[in-house]
Each structure stands twice: as structure tokens, then as C-alpha cells.
Design an enzyme around this catalytic site. Structure first.
Site, PDB file in Angstrom:
ATOM      1  N   SER A 136       0.849  -1.204   0.000  1.00 31.17           N
ATOM      2  CA  SER A 136       0.000   0.000   0.000  1.00 31.17           C
ATOM      3  C   SER A 136       0.874   1.240   0.000  1.00 31.17           C
ATOM      4  O   SER A 136       2.009   1.211   0.509  1.00 31.17           O
ATOM      5  CB  SER A 136      -0.878   0.008   1.254  1.00 31.17           C
ATOM      6  N   TYR A 149      -1.240  -0.392  10.406  1.00 30.64           N
ATOM      7  CA  TYR A 149      -1.405  -0.942   9.053  1.00 30.64           C
ATOM      8  C   TYR A 149      -0.214  -0.530   8.176  1.00 30.64           C
ATOM      9  O   TYR A 149       0.379  -1.360   7.476  1.00 30.64           O
ATOM     10  CB  TYR A 149      -2.710  -0.398   8.478  1.00 30.64           C
TER      11      TYR A 149
HETATM   12  N1  LIG Z   1      -8.979  -0.788  -0.496  1.00 27.27           N
HETATM   13  C1  LIG Z   1      -7.951   0.046  -0.413  1.00 27.27           C
HETATM   14  O1  LIG Z   1      -8.109   1.278  -0.360  1.00 27.27           O
HETATM   15  C2  LIG Z   1      -6.546  -0.515  -0.400  1.00 27.27           C
HETATM   16  C3  LIG Z   1      -5.478   0.393  -0.548  1.00 27.27           C
HETATM   17  C4  LIG Z   1      -4.188  -0.094  -0.537  1.00 27.27           C
HETATM   18  C5  LIG Z   1      -3.962  -1.443  -0.374  1.00 27.27           C
HETATM   19  N2  LIG Z   1      -5.022  -2.294  -0.209  1.00 27.27           N
HETATM   20  C6  LIG Z   1      -4.725  -3.710  -0.018  1.00 27.27           C
HETATM   21  O2  LIG Z   1      -5.342  -4.440  -1.059  1.00 27.27           O
HETATM   22  C7  LIG Z   1      -5.532  -5.790  -0.629  1.00 27.27           C
HETATM   23  C8  LIG Z   1      -6.939  -6.234  -0.987  1.00 27.27           C
HETATM   24  O3  LIG Z   1      -7.867  -5.469  -0.223  1.00 27.27           O
HETATM   25  P1  LIG Z   1      -9.302  -5.000  -0.783  1.00 27.27           P
HETATM   26  O4  LIG Z   1      -9.278  -3.528  -0.824  1.00 27.27           O
HETATM   27  O5  LIG Z   1      -9.639  -5.761  -2.014  1.00 27.27           O
HETATM   28  O6  LIG Z   1     -10.245  -5.368   0.428  1.00 27.27           O
HETATM   29  P2  LIG Z   1     -11.292  -6.534   0.698  1.00 27.27           P
HETATM   30  O7  LIG Z   1     -12.215  -6.703  -0.469  1.00 27.27           O
HETATM   31  O8  LIG Z   1     -11.877  -6.215   2.024  1.00 27.27           O
HETATM   32  O9  LIG Z   1     -10.380  -7.838   0.774  1.00 27.27           O
HETATM   33  C9  LIG Z   1      -9.587  -8.168   1.848  1.00 27.27           C
HETATM   34  C10 LIG Z   1      -9.475  -9.674   1.832  1.00 27.27           C
HETATM   35  O10 LIG Z   1      -8.477 -10.096   2.749  1.00 27.27           O
HETATM   36  C11 LIG Z   1      -8.957 -11.288   3.350  1.00 27.27           C
HETATM   37  N3  LIG Z   1      -8.316 -11.545   4.629  1.00 27.27           N
HETATM   38  C12 LIG Z   1      -8.222 -10.725   5.687  1.00 27.27           C
HETATM   39  N4  LIG Z   1      -7.564 -11.329   6.684  1.00 27.27           N
HETATM   40  C13 LIG Z   1      -7.244 -12.581   6.234  1.00 27.27           C
HETATM   41  C14 LIG Z   1      -6.583 -13.692   6.798  1.00 27.27           C
HETATM   42  N5  LIG Z   1      -6.102 -13.651   8.051  1.00 27.27           N
HETATM   43  N6  LIG Z   1      -6.450 -14.796   6.051  1.00 27.27           N
HETATM   44  C15 LIG Z   1      -6.930 -14.862   4.797  1.00 27.27           C
HETATM   45  N7  LIG Z   1      -7.578 -13.829   4.202  1.00 27.27           N
HETATM   46  C16 LIG Z   1      -7.733 -12.720   4.917  1.00 27.27           C
HETATM   47  C17 LIG Z   1     -10.444 -11.038   3.521  1.00 27.27           C
HETATM   48  O11 LIG Z   1     -11.077 -12.265   3.722  1.00 27.27           O
HETATM   49  P3  LIG Z   1     -12.478 -12.394   4.506  1.00 27.27           P
HETATM   50  O12 LIG Z   1     -13.504 -12.176   3.454  1.00 27.27           O
HETATM   51  O13 LIG Z   1     -12.428 -13.782   5.046  1.00 27.27           O
HETATM   52  O14 LIG Z   1     -12.475 -11.345   5.589  1.00 27.27           O
HETATM   53  C18 LIG Z   1     -10.784 -10.374   2.210  1.00 27.27           C
HETATM   54  O15 LIG Z   1     -11.101 -11.315   1.225  1.00 27.27           O
HETATM   55  C19 LIG Z   1      -5.218  -5.805   0.869  1.00 27.27           C
HETATM   56  O16 LIG Z   1      -3.909  -6.288   1.060  1.00 27.27           O
HETATM   57  C20 LIG Z   1      -5.265  -4.333   1.250  1.00 27.27           C
HETATM   58  O17 LIG Z   1      -4.471  -4.053   2.388  1.00 27.27           O
HETATM   59  C21 LIG Z   1      -6.309  -1.860  -0.233  1.00 27.27           C
END
Ligand SMILES: NC(=O)c1ccc[n+]([C@@H]2O[C@H](COP(=O)([O-])OP(=O)(O)OC[C@H]3O[C@@H](n4cnc5c(N)ncnc54)[C@H](OP(=O)(O)O)[C@@H]3O)[C@@H](O)[C@H]2O)c1
Length: 243
Positions: A136, A149
Site C-alpha cells: 500500500s 497498518y
Molecule cells: N482498499 C484500499 O483502499 C486498499 C489500498 C491499498 C492497499 N489495499 C490492499 O489491497 C488488498 C486487498 O484489499 P481490498 O481492498 O480488495 O479489500 P477486501 O475486499 O476487504 O479484501 C480483503 C481480503 O483479505 C482477506 N483476509 C483478511 N484477513 C485474512 C486472513 N487472516 N487470512 C486470509 N484472508 C484474509 C479477507 O477475507 P475475509 O472475506 O475472510 O475477511 C478479504 O477477502 C489488501 O492487502 C489491502 O491491504 C487496499
């Protein structure tokens, strides 16, 4: 045919990436905590053209299960061309400030588990493969509002920087993905503005970076310029900012 392993495959960004590979006829192995959700995604990916889509339920913090999961992925796919580590949780910064246990749990999910997985995946990859993780922009500088985070993501970014140097000589590309604000379930509570991107657009940027064998991808690209400025602010000034 591209063989794709995705850990955290229930993530909105990861699902959008998987759809692009499905349309290309890839074979996918999807790992996440929610087996039913993964099964629904896998069924959809097959309809979209995936040659295959298998699911494997695992919590990324179950470190003792990593090796068996990777064995299953390699056995099912017959090798992996792309491994994408996508899982994460947006830590409750205020709650973490009052709990070392919660802080370490968040650091485990966002920092230690991707590092453990990358360590185990690296020796299994052959020349031409890609190992990618979603870090990120938050990892580029610690801010009062989300440094738990951010510091975990910083650990992933630094780890992947070193891994990129190490594995590059053997023809394995290591990609650090640094999205800015993305409109996903993780950020549903936030008010959205002009800096926000949709998961589909970020996914297209991820696949472009993989195709071009890039090392680091800020997504959308304007975040590179924003983070250059944020990182250049002298510490005495930065400490007085409310970010
Ligand atoms: N959205 C943003 O603004 C943003 C910005 C920068 C980086 N990111 C990064 O992008 C990546 C994807 O996030 P997203 O935005 O697509 O959010 P998201 O749709 O909420 O996805 C997060 C996923 O991580 C899974 N997860 C969380 N803890 C876990 C664990 N202990 N073991 C296995 N799976 C786990 C969740 O599974 P469950 O469904 O089981 O909870 C969910 O499927 C993440 O690494 C996040 O930090 C996001």
C-alpha cells in the site's frame, strides 16, 4: 495457459484480477478464509473462461498450514506462473493504540503472513514466474491515523524490494503493488472523493505491471507523485501535520 495462485482471493481487488486472467483462459487456485465465497467466485471465473478454478480454505495467519496449501496449489496447477498475495485488513488504529495484542495481530495479518508466504513460495518458482503482493502507499510513510497498518505494509514493501534483487537474477519477477484509495469492502465506511479508484481499474494496472515485469506499481500511477512529495516532507514538519 497461465497458472495463477491467489491468496486472499475473496478480496475485491483480487477478484477483479482473477476475472482478467479467467478471460485469458488461465487456471486458478484461490485461497481465502470463506470457502463458500471462494466457491462462488470460482464458479463465476469458469463461466468467464477460466480453464480451471480450485478453492482452498485457509486463514493466512495459520502459518503451520502454509506448506500444505502450497503443496496443494502446485499439485493442482502443475506449477505456478503467478502468485499473488492479496489479503489484508484495514487495522482499527485507535483500538490498536490500546492493545499490543491487537497491534501484533494486525501486524501478523498485514506484514508477517505475506512475508512468511513469500518466503515459502519463492523457492518453488521457476524462471519467468511472478511473485506479487498488494502492499500500500500507506507503507511509504507512517502516519498517526494508520501507522499500524502502514508499518506492516512497509515491512512487506522492504521485504519485496530485497526479494526482487535476490530472485531477479534467476528470472523470477517480484512485484510490489502500492494502491492508493480503492473503493472496496475494506474501505466501505470512508467518504469517497476524486483520489478514489475502482477495483477493476486497479486490477487492470496490476495485470499491466505483471505483463511488463515491473518491480513496483503505484496504482493509479498518480500516487507515485503524491508519495514522492509525502516522503520528501522533512520530519520536523511532518510531525506537526494531521494526516
Ligand atoms: N482498499 C484500499 O483502499 C486498499 C489500498 C491499498 C492497499 N489495499 C490492499 O489491497 C488488498 C486487498 O484489499 P481490498 O481492498 O480488495 O479489500 P477486501 O475486499 O476487504 O479484501 C480483503 C481480503 O483479505 C482477506 N483476509 C483478511 N484477513 C485474512 C486472513 N487472516 N487470512 C486470509 N484472508 C484474509 C479477507 O477475507 P475475509 O472475506 O475472510 O475477511 C478479504 O477477502 C489488501 O492487502 C489491502 O491491504 C487496499
Amino acid at each position: 495457459m497461465t497458472r495463477v495462485l491467489i491468496i486472499g482471493a475473496g478480496s475485491a481487488i483480487a477478484e477483479a484480477v482473477a476475472r482478467i486472467y479467467a478471460a485469458r483462459g488461465a487456471s486458478l487456485f484461490l485461497v481465502g478464509r470463506d470457502r463458500e465465497r471462494l466457491a462462488a467466485i470460482a464458479a463465476d471465473l469458469r463461466v468467464r473462461g477460466a480453464a480451471g478454478a480450485e478453492v482452498h480454505a485457509m486463514d493466512a495467519n495459520a502459518f503451520e498450514q502454509h506448506a500444505a496449501m502450497l503443496d496443494a496449489a502446485w499439485a493442482r496447477l502443475g506449477g505456478v506462473d503467478l502468485a499473488l498475495i492479496a489479503h489484508g485488513t484495514l487495522s482499527d488504529q485507535k483500538a490498536c493504540e490500546g492493545s499490543a495484542a491487537l497491534t501484533l495481530a494486525e501486524f501478523s495479518t498485514n506484514g508477517l503472513s505475506p512475508i512468511a508466504l513469500a518466503t515459502a513460495i519463492a523457492p518453488r518458482l521457476a524462471a519467468g514466474a511472478t511473485l506479487a503482493a498488494i502492499s500500500s502507499v500507506a507503507g511509504d510513510r507512517g502516519r498517526a491515523s494508520n501507522y499500524v497498518y502502514g508499518s506492516a505494509k512497509a515491512a512487506v514493501s522492504a521485504f519485496f524490494s530485497g526479494l526482487r534483487q535476490r530472485l531477479g537474477a534467476g528470472g523470477v519477477n517480484v512485484l510490489t503493488i502500492k494502491p492508493g484509495f480503492v473503493d472496496t469492502p475494506m474501505t466501505q465506511a470512508f467518504a469517497k472523493g476524486p483520489l478514489w479508484a475502482k477495483p477493476d481499474a486497479v486490477a487492470r494496472g496490476i495485470v499491466r505491471a505483471i505483463d511488463r515485469r515491473r518491480g513496483v506499481a503505484y496504482l493509479p500511477g498518480f500516487w507515485w507523485a503524491i508519495m514522492q512529495i509525502i516522503r520528501a516532507i522533512p520530519e520536523p514538519v511532518f510531525r506537526r501535520l494531521k494526516l
